[in-house]
Design a protein around this motif. Sequence first.
Motif, mmCIF file in Angstrom:
data_model
loop_
_atom_site.group_PDB
_atom_site.id
_atom_site.type_symbol
_atom_site.label_atom_id
_atom_site.label_comp_id
_atom_site.label_asym_id
_atom_site.label_seq_id
_atom_site.Cartn_x
_atom_site.Cartn_y
_atom_site.Cartn_z
ATOM 1 N N ARG A 127 4.676 -22.259 2.527
ATOM 2 C CA ARG A 127 3.666 -23.354 3.085
ATOM 3 C C ARG A 127 3.569 -24.302 2.074
ATOM 4 N NH1 ARG A 127 1.407 -26.941 4.958
ATOM 5 N NH2 ARG A 127 -0.874 -26.934 5.634
ATOM 6 N N ASP A 147 1.913 -19.189 -1.929
ATOM 7 C CA ASP A 147 2.656 -19.168 -0.595
ATOM 8 C C ASP A 147 3.669 -20.499 -0.737
ATOM 9 O OD1 ASP A 147 3.562 -19.317 2.086
ATOM 10 O OD2 ASP A 147 1.412 -19.707 2.996
ATOM 11 N N GLY A 160 1.148 -29.463 8.953
ATOM 12 C CA GLY A 160 1.666 -28.595 7.761
ATOM 13 C C GLY A 160 3.061 -28.588 7.608
#
Length: 169
Positions: A89, A86, A134
């Motif tokens: 992310r 990912d 995040g």
Amino acid sequence: MTATALERLKELLGEPACWGWARPRLWEAAEGHLGVPLPAGYKAFLDLYGPGAFDGFLHMDRPVDGTAAELERLWPTSGPKSHLDDPDRYPFPFHPQPGGLIEWGGEEDGAVYYFLPEEPDPADWRMVVETDEGEWQEAPGPVTEFLLNLAGRPHRPGPAHRYRQTPTP
């Protein structure tokens, strides 16, 4: 003569309560485990103040016995490969991949502080913070300057800046 960032931190935080011991063999063991040298300012700060929390929120640790188990707990060599699965992310690789992030601190709310070891000289490494939401933020190093910048921001209510040591077992 201009005071170093570590000297300015010492003025800000005061004398350490009881730590103040350097153990080069522990840092040598840590760097052997990691396969890269760690920034001198980071080691000097933790040699002076020991494991603890900067301003009660940014927790920092260091080796105290140098065992393989302790070093693996502090800096796992089986780092996540999340950035491969990912990349939106996780925009950075993690250590032990070349140039991978090396954790050096964290907050109870989940924010994690890393070194970004892209420069040959560890003193030039940038800091990367993964927030509890995040998000990823980069800041210039060295870590002692980064801590001074944190201290200069009105980020936390409460008493004057301090560093509380974590009791060692």
